[in-house]
Structure formats: C-alpha cells, structure tokens
Enzyme design. Structure first.
Site, PDB file in Angstrom:
ATOM      1  N   GLY A 182       4.554  -7.608  31.593  1.00 53.58           N
ATOM      2  CA  GLY A 182       5.602  -6.647  30.753  1.00 53.58           C
ATOM      3  C   GLY A 182       5.712  -6.337  28.739  1.00 53.58           C
ATOM      4  O   GLY A 182       6.048  -6.136  28.630  1.00 53.58           O
ATOM      5  N   LYS A 183       4.246  -6.215  29.119  1.00 54.97           N
ATOM      6  CA  LYS A 183       4.406  -5.729  28.065  1.00 54.97           C
ATOM      7  C   LYS A 183       3.874  -4.196  27.134  1.00 54.97           C
ATOM      8  O   LYS A 183       4.456  -3.380  26.219  1.00 54.97           O
ATOM      9  CB  LYS A 183       2.668  -7.121  27.227  1.00 54.97           C
TER      10      LYS A 183
END
Length: 349
Positions: A305-306
């Site tokens: 989720g970066k």
C-alpha cells in the site's frame, strides 16, 4: 616514512578535485527523446524522465528527492542543489553520509578528489586519506566536519531534535559561515525545504554528536538528543498534508523505505483516505533475487500500500551516469518555472 615525504605524497594523491556536473549547461532533451525510441535501460530512463516531468507538471504533486549511496561525492552534488534551487523538489530524505560527509562537508569549503590511482589502502590510511571507490576524502578535513557538528550541537538548547530540525541548524550555520553557495543543506534552510536523515548518526554527525554528549555528561550538564520517532511523525505529517506525492529515488536503503512507509503510518493514525505515492522513480543497481534492491521493487511496494503502480519506473543503472540526463531534461523542459513553492519546512515553525 618522514612527514615531508608523507605530505608530498598526500598532496600528489589529492591533486584532482571532483567537479560536480552542472545540468544547466547542457540540454539532454534530444538524448532522452532518442532513448525513448530505443530499448532496454535507455527506454526505462526515458520513461522515468517522463514520469518525473509529470510530477513537475502536476500542480497537486509534492516531490521528494530520496538519496542513498555516494553520488553526491561522485559528482552529482550540484545537480541535487539545482533541483532544490529551481523548485523541482519539495523535500529530501537521505543518508547521513550524503548530507553530512558529502554536502555539509563541501559547504565548509572542503573537497572530494578523483583517485588517479588506487594504491594499497593501508598506504591511504597512513596518509589520512579515506576512499570511496575511485574518490578520495581528506580525513583531517572530515574531522573538521565532525567537530563542526559537535560545535553546532553545543550551541543548541539541550532537548530532543528531529534530524530535520538539526539539519536546519546546519543549514543556518552554512548560511552564516559556509564557503559554498550551492550547498543542498544551505539552500534547504534558505528555501524551507525539509531534509530528513532517518539514520543520521551513521555519518560524521555521529562522531560529533557522541563527543557532544560525552563531554556534556562529564560536566554534569544536559545534552541534546536526536528523536528518530519525531522524524517519522514529521515526515508522515507532510505526507498527510501534501496529498499527491512523487518520489525521485537514487539508490535505496533506509531513506527509500522511510519515505514509502509514511503512507502506512498515516493509515495507522486514522487517515484512511491517504493516497499512495502516485509517482515513483528508482535508479539502482541492486538485484531483487536475494531480497536486496532495498527490500522491494516499486511494483512489489504496491502490495504494502505504499506506491501506485501506474506511474512507476525502475531504472537499473549507476545513478551518476543517468541522473545528469534525467535532471537536465526536466530542467530544460521548464515545468519548474510555474510550480507552486511548497516550503514544507515552515509547518514546523
């Protein structure tokens, strides 16, 4: 070996100064355009350059320059300074070595030198010459950098500081006493661009700060400390306020993961709608098969989720050989001329 011979040999080895590339003096746009019609790393670089130009053209995008490795010592120091001076980056996350041993070091008036030959490293040690591949540093000058860091620490109120807050004091020192106009640390202070070094003491700063604490402790006086948690909190705060963000990453290591993790940290703090980093470019020579590449490719980082995988590009190349082309292309396309200045450093005043 007598001192006279020692001095002569040292002067001989430290006779050719590293000259940092000036991206304003040449226009790389035709080269990048041509590379876009090629294959392999050439096309990767052209696409990465295009993504960086998209960051610059996006009015909502805050751009972070992320530096690991020794490209600053190797000739890219003025390149990074120009990106900051021309409002082409809004924040910096870097290793302590890049900021202290290289940029602040030259800001004090010292130099890096080309190694015209590489004699036995024990010989270099006897001459107080440190080596980075084919680049030399005068250890006696580096110790001046250590002592200056200690003196800055001595001048501050004895309390906790983030690396950003301490580096700002370093920039203030260079603005008043420095000997190089285009130091990244100095320009960051003058333009309110925050610099974070999540592993700050892994550099010459560490020696100076240890000396500061030991001497203060001997005198029974309080001393300053670095607050690594504040680093993470402050950088995450910028990410939350910035919204859309882009990453221009040279190398990897701690700085890469540190800036990427701000997305996860923001979510843990309850900001469920925080954006992943929309744009990301990484220039590295690290492999991925042994868990290297500073833990992951950009596509792999999406699983955490970066990083959004739509506008990302890995470039597997030595950064000193390709960053001058990428930066010159973006400089001469001129999107920076109409960018809004973020001045993220001001939010901590």
């Amino acid at each position: 070996m007598t001192e006279a011979i020692n001095d002569t040999r040292k002067a001989e080895l430290l006779s050719t100064v590293v000259e940092h590339v000036d991206i304003t003096t040449f226009d790389a746009r035709p080269i990048i355009d041509a590379m876009g019609k090629m294959s392999f790393t050439s096309r990767d670089l052209a696409r990465a350059t295009g993504i960086y130009n998209q960051m610059l053209n996006d009015p909502d995008c805050s751009i972070f320059l992320v530096i690991a490795g020794s490209t600053s010592a190797g000739g890219c120091m003025d390149l990074y300074a120009e990106l900051l001076r021309s409002n082409m980056i809004d924040g910096v996350v870097a290793t302590g070595a890049s900021i202290v041993d290289m940029d602040f070091f030259e800001g004090l008036g010292h130099k890096h030198y080309q190694a015209l030959e590489v004699p036995d490293d024990n010989t270099l040690r006897s001459l107080y010459i440190d080596r980075i591949y084919d680049t030399y540093i005068d250890e006696e000058q580096l110790q001046d950098c250590d002592h200056t860091i200690g003196a800055i620490a001595d001048s501050l109120e004895p309390k906790a500081y983030s690396s950003r807050a301490f580096i700002r004091e370093m920039g203030k020192y260079l603005a008043e006493h420095g000997k190089k106009e285009n130091s990244l640390v100095k320009l960051a202070y003058e333009h309110d661009v925050p610099i974070f070094c999540p592993a700050f003491v892994d550099s010459s700063a560490g020696f100076g700060l240890v000396k500061h604490q030991v001497e203060r402790a001997k005198e029974g006086k309080p001393y300053m400390v670095l607050d690594a948690i504040a680093d993470f909190r402050e950088l995450t705060d910028i990410k939350i306020k910035a919204g859309t963000t882009g990453l221009l990453m040279i190398g990897g290591g701690v700085p890469k993961n540190f800036i990427q993790d701000t997305v996860v940290c923001a979510e843990i703090l309850g900001h469920e709608n925080v954006e992943m980093h929309k744009y990301a470019v990484q220039i590295t020579v690290a492999d991925v098969r042994d868990g290297a590449c500073s833990s992951s490719t950009l596509k792999e980082a999406a699983s955490w989720g970066k990083v959004d995988t739509t506008l990302e590009q890995m470039v597997f190349a030595e950064a000193g050989s390709v960053m001058p082309l990428l930066a010159s292309d973006a400089y001469h396309r001129g999107a920076w001329k109409t960018r809004t200045k973020r001045a993220w450093g001001k939010i901590f005043d």
